[in-house]
Design an enzyme around this catalytic site. Structure first.
Site, PDB file in Angstrom:
ATOM      1  N   GLU B  71       5.979  -5.041   3.581  1.00 23.85           N
ATOM      2  CA  GLU B  71       4.880  -4.152   2.128  1.00 23.85           C
ATOM      3  C   GLU B  71       3.356  -5.312   1.904  1.00 23.85           C
ATOM      4  OE1 GLU B  71       7.323  -2.234  -0.200  1.00 23.85           O
ATOM      5  OE2 GLU B  71       7.340  -4.322  -1.327  1.00 23.85           O
ATOM      6  N   HIS B  73       0.841  -5.488  -2.239  1.00 24.01           N
ATOM      7  CA  HIS B  73       0.571  -4.625  -3.119  1.00 24.01           C
ATOM      8  C   HIS B  73      -0.075  -5.494  -4.419  1.00 24.01           C
ATOM      9  CE1 HIS B  73       3.851  -6.883  -3.927  1.00 24.01           C
ATOM     10  NE2 HIS B  73       4.630  -6.058  -3.324  1.00 24.01           N
ATOM     11  N   HIS B  77       4.359 -11.327  -6.401  1.00 23.73           N
ATOM     12  CA  HIS B  77       5.825 -11.389  -6.632  1.00 23.73           C
ATOM     13  C   HIS B  77       5.566 -12.744  -7.619  1.00 23.73           C
ATOM     14  CE1 HIS B  77       7.456  -7.937  -6.144  1.00 23.73           C
ATOM     15  NE2 HIS B  77       7.226  -8.084  -4.553  1.00 23.73           N
ATOM     16  N   HIS B 111       4.486  -8.909   3.691  1.00 23.49           N
ATOM     17  CA  HIS B 111       5.927 -10.142   2.849  1.00 23.49           C
ATOM     18  C   HIS B 111       7.343  -8.722   3.173  1.00 23.49           C
ATOM     19  CE1 HIS B 111       5.193  -7.651  -1.308  1.00 23.49           C
ATOM     20  NE2 HIS B 111       5.635  -7.786  -0.422  1.00 23.49           N
ATOM     21  N   CYS B 125      13.204 -12.010  -9.489  1.00 26.24           N
ATOM     22  CA  CYS B 125      12.206 -11.773  -8.788  1.00 26.24           C
ATOM     23  C   CYS B 125      11.257 -10.820 -10.530  1.00 26.24           C
ATOM     24  CB  CYS B 125      11.956 -10.680  -7.667  1.00 26.24           C
ATOM     25  SG  CYS B 125      10.027 -10.093  -7.536  1.00 26.24           S
TER      26      CYS B 125
END
Lengths: 156, 156
Positions: B71, B73, B77, B111, B125
Site C-alpha cells: 500500500e 499513503h 511511517h 511498501h 511504528c
C-alpha cells in the site's frame, strides 16, 4: 530516495549516520533549580524535516548514575525503554522501568529520569515536532515533592 | 493522574491494558489489488486522545510467514524493530531488518512488511494521529515493481 533503512549497531548501541549528542545544548538551562543533569546523551532518529511528519523520535541514554533534569512542559512524552534499568519521577509517582516498558508523561507534569542499574539505561522518546521548552518546577510543586519521603530523593 | 507506567510482559510480548487487535478492521480493504495480508496483529500503545499529542504509537507483530498489505499513503511511517527478522519492500528497495534497526517509509511510497524469520517479527511504528487512509498502488507502480526481479516476489 534516501536509503530507507537506518541500521542499528548492537555493539555500539547506535544507528548508522545518527550522531550521539549532548542531552541538552545549554547545561542546566542557565542554572535554574532542578535543571541539572549528568551522563545523558541524545540520538535523534527521526525529525519532522526528514519525515514529512509532525513527530520526532529520539533515543536517550544514561550512564550508570546518570539523570535528566527535573522539569515540566506542555508537550507529552511517550517513552519505550530499550535497555537497562531506570526510574522515573512522574508527578508524585516513582516508577521503575525495564526494556520495553512504556512510560507516559502527560502535559505540565514534573518528571525526571534516572539510571538505577549497573549498565547503560536507554529509551526511545516520541514528541511532537512543534513543542514548548522545558521549564523548572514552581515553588508549590517543588515543596510538595520535597515533603514526600517517596519523591524527596529525586528533588535536587 | 492515570498510572504513568505501561508494564511490558516479556513472556506474552504485550503491554498491560493494551489490547492485541486485528491489523486492519476491514480485511483486504475491500479486496483491492495487493491489499491482502496475513498473520498480523496491532497493539496501540499511545494515541492522541490519551496523550494530548499529535502522534500515535503502535506495535505490529507478524507470525512466521505473515505479511502486511502492499500500500501507500500520504503519511510517513517511522519504524523501530523490536523482535525477529523482517523484510520490507519500500519503493523499489528490499531491506532486511532486525532488532532496533529503523526503517523510514516516506509519503506515497509503496511498501509491504514480511516476516522472514522462524519466530515472531515485531516493530514499533509511529504515525501522525491525523492521517490519510492507505490506498492500493496505481498500475504504473504495480507493473514497475512486478518487472523488477528483486521486487517481484513481494507484489501480489
Amino acid at each position: 530516495m534516501a536509503e530507507p533503512r537506518v541500521p542499528f549497531d548492537p555493539q555500539r548501541f547506535d544507528w548508522a549516520g545518527v550522531e550521539r549528542r549532548e542531552y541538552k545544548p545549554i547545561p542546566g538551562a542557565g542554572g535554574a533549580r532542578g535543571m541539572g543533569f549528568s551522563g545523558v546523551t541524545r540520538q535523534t532518529l527521526a525529525r519532522p524535516d526528514d519525515l514529512t511528519a509532525g513527530y520526532e523520535l529520539r533515543y536517550f541514554e544514561f550512564e550508570p548514575e546518570g539523570y535528566s533534569s527535573l522539569e515540566k512542559h506542555r508537550h507529552s512524552h511517550f517513552v519505550v525503554v530499550l535497555r537497562g534499568e531506570g526510574r522515573a519521577l512522574v508527578d508524585h509517582e516513582v516508577v521503575d522501568c525495564r526494556p520495553f516498558d512504556a512510560v507516559h508523561v502527560p502535559p505540565l507534569t514534573p518528571h525526571r529520569w534516572l539510571n538505577v542499574g549497573a549498565g547503560p539505561f536507554g529509551f526511545l522518546c516520541t514528541v511532537d515536532g512543534a513543542r514548548d521548552r522545558p521549564q523548572p518546577l514552581d515553588d508549590g510543586e517543588w515543596e510538595a515533592l520535597k515533603a514526600d519521603p517517596a519523591t524527596a530523593p529525586y528533588v535536587f
